[in-house]
Design a protein around this motif. Structure first.
Motif, PDB file in Angstrom:
ATOM      1  N   GLU A  78       0.792  -1.229  -0.139  1.00  0.00           N
ATOM      2  CA  GLU A  78       0.064  -0.109   0.034  1.00  0.00           C
ATOM      3  C   GLU A  78       1.074   1.074   0.074  1.00  0.00           C
ATOM      4  OE1 GLU A  78      -3.052  -0.548  -0.570  1.00  0.00           O
ATOM      5  OE2 GLU A  78      -3.230  -2.658   0.085  1.00  0.00           O
ATOM      6  N   GLU A  79       0.161   2.370  -0.508  1.00  0.00           N
ATOM      7  CA  GLU A  79       1.230   3.693  -0.200  1.00  0.00           C
ATOM      8  C   GLU A  79       1.374   3.897   0.877  1.00  0.00           C
ATOM      9  OE1 GLU A  79      -0.696   6.547  -2.982  1.00  0.00           O
ATOM     10  OE2 GLU A  79       1.242   7.572  -3.169  1.00  0.00           O
ATOM     11  N   GLY A  80       2.985   4.140   0.951  1.00  0.00           N
ATOM     12  CA  GLY A  80       3.478   4.704   2.387  1.00  0.00           C
ATOM     13  C   GLY A  80       3.989   3.550   2.892  1.00  0.00           C
ATOM     14  N   GLN A  81       3.552   2.461   2.639  1.00  0.00           N
ATOM     15  CA  GLN A  81       4.152   1.234   3.556  1.00  0.00           C
ATOM     16  C   GLN A  81       5.854   0.799   3.179  1.00  0.00           C
ATOM     17  OE1 GLN A  81       1.554  -2.212   2.696  1.00  0.00           O
ATOM     18  NE2 GLN A  81       0.847  -1.919   4.775  1.00  0.00           N
ATOM     19  N   ILE A  82       6.075   0.198   4.114  1.00  0.00           N
ATOM     20  CA  ILE A  82       7.417  -0.533   4.027  1.00  0.00           C
ATOM     21  C   ILE A  82       7.024  -2.156   4.357  1.00  0.00           C
ATOM     22  CG2 ILE A  82       9.672  -1.148   4.913  1.00  0.00           C
ATOM     23  CD1 ILE A  82       9.976   1.393   6.051  1.00  0.00           C
ATOM     24  N   VAL A  83       7.085  -3.013   2.879  1.00  0.00           N
ATOM     25  CA  VAL A  83       6.900  -4.294   2.895  1.00  0.00           C
ATOM     26  C   VAL A  83       8.107  -5.061   2.808  1.00  0.00           C
ATOM     27  CG1 VAL A  83       5.482  -6.094   1.665  1.00  0.00           C
ATOM     28  CG2 VAL A  83       4.618  -3.833   2.312  1.00  0.00           C
ATOM     29  N   ALA A  84       8.299  -6.206   3.690  1.00  0.00           N
ATOM     30  CA  ALA A  84       9.626  -6.997   3.570  1.00  0.00           C
ATOM     31  C   ALA A  84       9.319  -8.225   2.818  1.00  0.00           C
ATOM     32  CB  ALA A  84       9.984  -7.253   5.067  1.00  0.00           C
ATOM     33  N   LEU A  85      10.112  -8.593   2.135  1.00  0.00           N
ATOM     34  CA  LEU A  85      10.148 -10.032   1.401  1.00  0.00           C
ATOM     35  C   LEU A  85      11.285 -10.667   2.124  1.00  0.00           C
ATOM     36  CD1 LEU A  85       8.391 -11.118  -0.857  1.00  0.00           C
ATOM     37  CD2 LEU A  85      10.183  -9.754  -2.427  1.00  0.00           C
ATOM     38  N   LEU A  86      10.823 -11.807   2.603  1.00  0.00           N
ATOM     39  CA  LEU A  86      11.981 -12.568   3.399  1.00  0.00           C
ATOM     40  C   LEU A  86      12.208 -13.969   2.886  1.00  0.00           C
ATOM     41  CD1 LEU A  86      10.626 -11.900   7.035  1.00  0.00           C
ATOM     42  CD2 LEU A  86      12.258 -10.619   5.884  1.00  0.00           C
ATOM     43  N   GLY A  87      13.141 -14.450   3.332  1.00  0.00           N
ATOM     44  CA  GLY A  87      13.527 -15.941   2.619  1.00  0.00           C
ATOM     45  C   GLY A  87      14.959 -16.287   2.415  1.00  0.00           C
ATOM     46  N   ALA A 135       9.695  -2.995   8.864  1.00  0.00           N
ATOM     47  CA  ALA A 135       8.301  -3.178   7.982  1.00  0.00           C
ATOM     48  C   ALA A 135       6.890  -3.065   8.675  1.00  0.00           C
ATOM     49  CB  ALA A 135       8.461  -4.464   7.175  1.00  0.00           C
ATOM     50  N   ASP A 136       6.042  -2.617   7.953  1.00  0.00           N
ATOM     51  CA  ASP A 136       4.604  -2.904   8.156  1.00  0.00           C
ATOM     52  C   ASP A 136       4.061  -4.230   8.115  1.00  0.00           C
ATOM     53  OD1 ASP A 136       4.013   0.223   8.758  1.00  0.00           O
ATOM     54  OD2 ASP A 136       4.544   0.086   6.667  1.00  0.00           O
ATOM     55  N   ASP A 137       4.329  -4.792   6.706  1.00  0.00           N
ATOM     56  CA  ASP A 137       3.753  -5.999   6.429  1.00  0.00           C
ATOM     57  C   ASP A 137       5.218  -6.977   5.991  1.00  0.00           C
ATOM     58  OD1 ASP A 137       1.277  -5.692   7.177  1.00  0.00           O
ATOM     59  OD2 ASP A 137       0.507  -5.211   5.104  1.00  0.00           O
ATOM     60  N   ALA A 138       4.840  -8.285   5.982  1.00  0.00           N
ATOM     61  CA  ALA A 138       5.890  -9.183   5.525  1.00  0.00           C
ATOM     62  C   ALA A 138       5.488 -10.487   4.630  1.00  0.00           C
ATOM     63  CB  ALA A 138       6.946  -9.365   6.565  1.00  0.00           C
ATOM     64  N   TYR A 139       6.279 -10.776   3.628  1.00  0.00           N
ATOM     65  CA  TYR A 139       5.783 -12.110   3.177  1.00  0.00           C
ATOM     66  C   TYR A 139       7.293 -12.999   3.227  1.00  0.00           C
ATOM     67  CZ  TYR A 139       1.904  -9.491   1.199  1.00  0.00           C
ATOM     68  OH  TYR A 139       0.767  -8.811   0.855  1.00  0.00           O
ATOM     69  N   VAL A 140       7.001 -13.992   3.353  1.00  0.00           N
ATOM     70  CA  VAL A 140       7.919 -15.101   3.578  1.00  0.00           C
ATOM     71  C   VAL A 140       8.149 -16.093   2.345  1.00  0.00           C
ATOM     72  CG1 VAL A 140       9.210 -16.865   4.987  1.00  0.00           C
ATOM     73  CG2 VAL A 140       8.097 -15.109   5.859  1.00  0.00           C
ATOM     74  N   LEU A 141       9.064 -16.092   1.656  1.00  0.00           N
ATOM     75  CA  LEU A 141       9.174 -16.857   0.289  1.00  0.00           C
ATOM     76  C   LEU A 141      10.206 -18.099   0.617  1.00  0.00           C
ATOM     77  CD1 LEU A 141      10.001 -14.428  -2.663  1.00  0.00           C
ATOM     78  CD2 LEU A 141       7.956 -15.477  -1.910  1.00  0.00           C
ATOM     79  N   GLU A 142       9.750 -19.097   0.079  1.00  0.00           N
ATOM     80  CA  GLU A 142      10.486 -20.419  -0.014  1.00  0.00           C
ATOM     81  C   GLU A 142      10.147 -21.022  -1.311  1.00  0.00           C
ATOM     82  OE1 GLU A 142      10.244 -22.308   4.107  1.00  0.00           O
ATOM     83  OE2 GLU A 142      10.012 -24.094   2.731  1.00  0.00           O
ATOM     84  N   ASN A 143      11.318 -21.505  -1.804  1.00  0.00           N
ATOM     85  CA  ASN A 143      11.186 -22.111  -3.165  1.00  0.00           C
ATOM     86  C   ASN A 143      10.056 -21.478  -4.100  1.00  0.00           C
ATOM     87  OD1 ASN A 143      12.988 -24.102  -2.653  1.00  0.00           O
ATOM     88  ND2 ASN A 143      11.409 -25.223  -1.756  1.00  0.00           N
ATOM     89  N   GLY A 144      10.252 -20.135  -4.308  1.00  0.00           N
ATOM     90  CA  GLY A 144       9.438 -19.325  -5.232  1.00  0.00           C
ATOM     91  C   GLY A 144       7.953 -19.310  -4.851  1.00  0.00           C
TER      92      GLY A 144
END
Ligand code: ATP
Length: 257
Positions: free
Chosen positions: A31-40, A214-223
């Protein structure tokens, strides 16, 4: 009138050389103004996700083979990365890419060209960058290739900021840097976000640090996305900590949104 969505990545697959499937149905939102982390972990698909959004993936014989990427409600699949940068969506590549022979200041100025800024505007933008990164002001006349790793990371981020972005795709800013410098860079990211409203999609292996920022985060594993939700919630989950200790058991399907 509903507000336009900022960045919406829906169920994308990405392939390299038509054979290597690196992303297998990744969905995320910023979303506008967010920091979103992409982890993995290494090879999970973080960089590929960023490059799929910026379309820099095409420089590595890659492409998005399925799904959609909307930015402010328009599809940006296949857009020219330079055109996207001129519109405010810019990527900072992993590995502190600077022009080593150019000075720190010349490196920064190249970012201003993306927007076609006048000399006066460039001078004003430079002053802003130096207020965020006082170290760069001190080093402005040094050849970028001779500055420290942390300074080069700051140059790479500063150059991206010279394009006056609204969304920065930032790949592993902590990579190879001493902890104290990493802290300094994350502090600046937080401040920039708070004070200018620029959004960040931040790929990081350093989950602890990224989740603090971050505000929100997503964790990736094997794509694949194996966990997502508010950063504060994910930071409390043992399963997430486990991923970074090398065991992903239990992470499958955690969605706390
Ligand atoms: P890292 O932190 O190591 O960069 P990552 O999470 O960013 O990890 P990616 O670099 O996106 O992961 O890699 C995801 C998968 O795609 C891996 O299996 C990797 O080997 C593969 N891959 C990445 N870049 C290329 C490329 N240029 N050509 C072929 N395969 C690639």
């Amino acid at each position: 009138m509903p507000q336009a969505s900022f960045l919406v990545v829906d169920n994308i697959e990405a392939v390299y050389s038509d054979v290597i499937l690196a992303l297998r149905g990744v969905s995320l939102r910023v979303e506008e103004g967010q920091i979103v982390a992409l982890l993995g972990a290494n090879g999970a698909g973080k960089s590929t996700t960023l490059k799929a959004i910026s379309n820099l993936i095409r420089t590595e014989r890659g492409r998005v083979s399925k799904g959609s990427i909307l930015w402010r409600d328009s599809s940006i699949l296949g857009r020219d990365p330079a055109g996207l940068a001129a519109d405010g969506l810019v990527q900072v590549l992993e590995g502190r890419h600077v022009f080593p022979q150019l000075t720190v200041e010349q490196n920064l100025i190249t970012g201003g060209y993306v927007r076609g800024l006048s000399r006066t505007e460039i001078a004003a933008e430079l002053e802003k960058i130096y207020s965020w990164f006082p170290r760069l002001k001190v080093r402005r006349s040094s050849r970028a290739g001779l500055t420290s790793g942390g300074e080069q990371q700051m140059v790479a981020i500063g150059r991206a900021l010279m394009t006056r972005p609204t969304l920065v795709l930032l790949d592993e800013p902590s990579m190879g840097l001493a902890p104290i410098l990493v802290e300094e860079i994350f502090d600046i990211i937080r401040k920039l976000n708070k004070e200018t409203g620029v959004s960040f999609l931040l790929a990081e292996q350093n989950a602890n640090l990224a989740l603090q920022c971050a505000d929100d985060a997503y964790v990736l594993e094997n794509g694949r996305v194996v966990a997502s939700g508010p950063a504060a919630v994910l930071a409390e989950r043992d399963e997430i900590k486990d991923i970074y200790l090398g065991s992903s058991a239990g992470a499958e399907g955690i969605v706390t949104h």
